[in-house]
Design an enzyme around this catalytic site. Sequence first.
Site, short mmCIF file in Angstrom:
data_model
loop_
_atom_site.label_atom_id
_atom_site.label_comp_id
_atom_site.label_asym_id
_atom_site.label_seq_id
_atom_site.Cartn_x
_atom_site.Cartn_y
_atom_site.Cartn_z
N ASP A 244 -24.61 -6.08 -5.39
CA ASP A 244 -25.54 -6.90 -6.09
C ASP A 244 -25.13 -6.66 -7.82
O ASP A 244 -25.76 -7.69 -8.48
CB ASP A 244 -26.74 -5.98 -5.97
CG ASP A 244 -27.18 -6.12 -4.38
OD1 ASP A 244 -26.53 -5.76 -3.52
OD2 ASP A 244 -28.01 -6.98 -4.34
N LYS A 255 -26.66 -2.12 -1.30
CA LYS A 255 -27.36 -1.56 -0.54
C LYS A 255 -27.39 -0.07 -0.44
O LYS A 255 -26.19 0.50 -0.12
CB LYS A 255 -27.47 -2.28 0.86
CG LYS A 255 -28.45 -1.85 1.83
CD LYS A 255 -29.88 -2.01 1.61
CE LYS A 255 -30.35 -3.35 0.80
NZ LYS A 255 -31.55 -3.41 0.04
O1 MRU Z 1 -31.98 -5.92 -0.56
P1 MRU Z 1 -31.00 -6.93 0.15
O2 MRU Z 1 -31.03 -7.20 1.47
O3 MRU Z 1 -31.18 -8.29 -0.74
O4 MRU Z 1 -29.71 -6.25 -0.18
C1 MRU Z 1 -28.39 -7.17 0.15
C2 MRU Z 1 -27.33 -6.33 -0.22
O5 MRU Z 1 -27.08 -5.20 -0.48
C3 MRU Z 1 -26.23 -7.14 -0.14
O6 MRU Z 1 -25.05 -6.38 0.25
C4 MRU Z 1 -25.60 -7.77 -1.37
O7 MRU Z 1 -26.72 -8.47 -1.90
C5 MRU Z 1 -24.61 -8.57 -1.25
S1 MRU Z 1 -24.91 -10.09 -0.50
C6 MRU Z 1 -23.51 -11.09 -0.44
#
Ligand code: MRU
Length: 357
Positions: A244, A255
Site C-alpha cells: 500500500d 495488509k
Molecule cells: O484493506 P485492503 O483490502 O484494501 O488491503 C489491500 C492490501 O493490503 C493489498 O495487498 C494492497 O493494497 C496491494 S493491492 C495490489
Amino acid sequence: MEKSILDYETLALDEGERALVIIDQTRLPGRTELLHLKTQEEIWEAIRKLKVRGAPAIGDAAAIGMYLAALEAEGAEEADFFQHLREARAYLDSSRPTAVNLMWATERMERAAEGAKGQGVAAILEVLRREALRIKQEDMDICEKIGEYGLSLVKKGDGLLTHCNAGQLATAKYGTATAPMYLGQKKGYGFKVFCDETRPLLQGARLTAYELQSAGLDVTLICDNMASTVMKNGWVQAIFVGCDRVAANGDAANKIGTSGVAILAKHYGIPFYVCAPSSTIDFSAQTGADIPIEGRPGEEVTELWYRERMAPKDVKVFNPAFDVTEASHITAIITEWGILRAPYEESLATLRKKCGR
Ligand code: MRU
C-alpha cells in the site's frame, strides 16, 4: 458458459450514466453485485467500507471519483470549478489513509486540470475524463509488467504463497502479486499457490482464493497461522505480496500480517517479494515509521464474519489494517520499471529519477 469473476471489470466508468461501476467486494464470493456510484459521497463510502479496495484499485476509483465530482461543477465559473475540485480531492483523500495510490491519483487529476487552466470548464472536464481512463489503463499495463518481472524469479512447479488480495480485484486487471501467477498459468508453470485467509476481513479467503480458483490455478487456502507449517514442509519456494505504500528506504506497508510472513520467510530462507507499482512509492516517507496505519472498527474482529459474536462484550480490540515490513526482510521489490534490490535507498532513488518523480 457461466461468467467468471475475472470476466468482470473491477471498476469502470459508465460515461452515459456518469457513474463509477464497481463489484461490491464485501459480497464476494457469495454474490457478484455491481454498484453504480454517482456521487463523491457514494464513492467515499465505497472506498471506506472496502467495497472497492486494494491500493491500485482505490487509486483508479478515486481518479474516476475526481472526474465525476468535477462534473458536479459543470456549469460553474472556472475559479469555482477549481475550488470544487480541490474540496473533492481533500474529501476523497480522507476515505482511507494508508494506500498512497489514493492521494497519488487525486493529485495527478488535480495537476491535469491545472494544466488546462484557462481553457474553459468543458475542456478541463475532457482532460479529467481522459486522465482518469489513462490512470486505469496504466494500472493494467503496470500489472502486466510486474507479472513478467515476477515470473522471471520463479521456476516451473514452484509453490507460491500470498497474503491478502493483491489480485485482479485489487487492480484494474491481473493484480500485482497475482500477475506472475496468471502469466505462469498461461505459460504452463503449474504453480501451487497457498493463500493466507487474512484475518480479520478475509481478503485472502473471499477474494484471492476465489479469483485464483476461478482462473483454474491450483490454490490451497490456509489460516494465517498455518503459514509457518507450509513453509517448514518445503511447500513454498517464493512469496509474492502487494503493498500500500513503500517508503524511501524500502520499508513497505501492506495488509496486517504481512510483516509476520516476511519474518517467517527469512527464517526458512524463502525469497519474499513485494510487488509495487511506482504509484505505491511515497518518496516523502523516509521510513516505515512515516506511513500512517489505518485503524479499523473492533467489530471486524469480534463479530463481522461470525453467526454470533465470538468475543466477550466490550472487550478491548486492537485492529490495525496494515503493518510495515522492514526493508531488511524484503528480497526484492518488483516494479513496472524492473526488480529493485537492497540497498533500497539507492535502487529507489534511481527509479525515482527514471520515472521523473
Ligand atoms: O484493506 P485492503 O483490502 O484494501 O488491503 C489491500 C492490501 O493490503 C493489498 O495487498 C494492497 O493494497 C496491494 S493491492 C495490489
